[in-house]
Design an enzyme around this catalytic site. Structure first.
Site, PDB file in Angstrom:
ATOM      1  N   SER A  34       0.831  -1.199   0.000  1.00  0.00           N
ATOM      2  CA  SER A  34       0.000   0.000   0.000  1.00  0.00           C
ATOM      3  C   SER A  34       0.865   1.248   0.000  1.00  0.00           C
ATOM      4  CB  SER A  34      -0.862  -0.024   1.263  1.00  0.00           C
ATOM      5  OG  SER A  34      -1.404   1.239   1.496  1.00  0.00           O
ATOM      6  N   TYR A  87      -2.402  -0.772  10.839  1.00  0.00           N
ATOM      7  CA  TYR A  87      -2.587  -1.361   9.506  1.00  0.00           C
ATOM      8  C   TYR A  87      -1.402  -1.014   8.608  1.00  0.00           C
ATOM      9  CZ  TYR A  87      -3.817  -1.407   4.617  1.00  0.00           C
ATOM     10  OH  TYR A  87      -3.759  -1.589   3.255  1.00  0.00           O
ATOM     11  N   LYS A  91       1.820  -3.427   6.730  1.00  0.00           N
ATOM     12  CA  LYS A  91       2.302  -3.444   5.341  1.00  0.00           C
ATOM     13  C   LYS A  91       3.803  -3.172   5.301  1.00  0.00           C
ATOM     14  CE  LYS A  91      -1.568  -4.533   3.524  1.00  0.00           C
ATOM     15  NZ  LYS A  91      -1.768  -5.873   2.954  1.00  0.00           N
TER      16      LYS A  91
END
Ligand code: UDP
Length: 345
Positions: A128, A153, A157
């Site tokens: 991302s 989150y 990644k």
């Protein structure tokens, strides 16, 4: 010729389901793993409606190495894996960091271990643009420094990319490509698959389509005092089908054993749009007005980010095939196709 078999974790999810279709179109045989924690089996029906095929699907949690091992045993000859399966809600990750680390990091580690055992050496990983944090310069290239993530989150990644880099540094035979997605939107032109948020959508476009459909009262635009053309945040909205195709070309690159053991690519359109522009594009594309108000900023939002996609264009042959309006229209067609379904509310 026998089709090359590609395992797609999270293959019933939003980007996963579109990628399964594109893999099939490109002559691959997708095999799906999904635990349906944030997806519905109806996505498999949509895939079948588009492709005329029923791909094998294993209901497995990717953090469960033993269960993953069984899938690899039942599916000999896997040529590669595309790993989508992960939690993806920024706000929720702040509430439930352990769940996010367990699911997102744990599933990658378990998958890599099982891939090693079965000598499956090609991996495409869903990353991302969140790894760039709040970038100093725009557009962001793959050389733009990765920064401290502003949510658990985002950190998952970043950590997963680091794990892949560490593995690449070792004697491992793994080859991996991390695709750094910007903002995927839209749906398959058939309107048989699309984004299926469970409950109140976190993301802008499903919130727009549900508001236009009367399922939500009003869209709140989070902040209009940013340093942008109209004060609302800037994002790079990429059509999910274009993004899905990037996975296919990434798989091809891995199978041809081109490039370094690990590579990173931005996948966006290369241009930024404000939230207001996105709403207006939806209205222009569909002729439907969106009831919205402006509210306060949302915690953790990056004011402005969009991609430099030169690398993906040159190396993966990536192309943007649709405008923002077309993407919005496809999202709306998908929303209309769901209209009879109460499960979406
Ligand atoms: N956004 C908004 N209202 C919403 C949802 C999102 O104004 O109900 C804005 C959000 O602040 C951001 C942009 O839309 O600027 C895209 O948000 P989204 O959650 O879709 O993706 P993100 O960029 O956070 O990954």
């Amino acid at each position: 010729m026998e089709k090359k078999k590609i395992l797609v974790t999270g293959g019933a999810g939003y980007i996963g389901s579109h990628t399964v279709v594109e893999l099939h179109e490109a002559g691959y045989e997708p095999v799906i793993i999904d635990n349906f924690s944030n997806s519905k089996e109806s996505a498999l029906d949509g895939i079948t409606a588009i492709t005329g095929q029923q791909f094998r699907c294993y209901r497995v949690d990717c953090t469960n190495a033993a269960a993953m091992r069984e899938v690899f045993e039942q599916e000999p000859g896997l040529e590669g894996v595309i790993h989508f399966a992960a939690y993806k809600a920024v706000g929720e990750s702040v509430e439930k960091p352990l769940e996010y680390y367990h699911n997102n990091v744990g599933s990658l580690v378990a998958l890599l271990q099982v891939m090693r055992e079965f000598n499956v050496t090609n991996l495409v990983f869903s990353s991302s643009c969140t790894v760039y944090g709040i970038p100093e310069n725009l557009p962001v290239t793959e050389q733009t420094p990765v920064q401290k993530a502003n949510s658990p989150y985002g950190n998952t990644k970043k950590i997963c990319e680091e794990i892949l880099s560490d593995v690449a540094q070792s004697a491992s035979t793994l080859r991996s490509i991390a695709l750094r997605y910007f903002n995927p939107i839209g749906a398959h032109p058939s309107a048989k698959i699309g984004e299926l948020p469970l409950g109140v959508p976190n993301n802008l476009v499903p919130f727009i389509t549900q508001t236009a459909a009367g399922i939500r009262e009003q869209l709140t635009i989070f902040g209009e005092d940013y340093d942008t053309a109209d004060g609302t945040c800037v994002r790079d909205y990429v059509h999910v089908v274009d993004l899905a195709k990037a996975h296919v070309t990434a798989v091809e690159r891995l199978l041809e054993a081109k490039g370094d053991k690990i590579e990173f690519f931005n996948v966006g359109t290369g241009s930024g749009n404000t939230v207001l522009e996105a709403v207006q594009a939806f209205e222009r594309a569909t002729g439907v007005k969106v009831n919205y108000k402006v509210g306060p900023r949302r915690a953790g939002d990056v004011p402005k980010i969009y991609a430099d996609v030169t690398k993906a264009t040159e190396v993966l042959g990536f192309r943007t095939n649709s405008t923002l309006e077309e993407a919005m229209k496809s999202a709306w067609d998908w929303q209309l196709s769901l209209q009879d379904s109460v499960t979406n509310v």
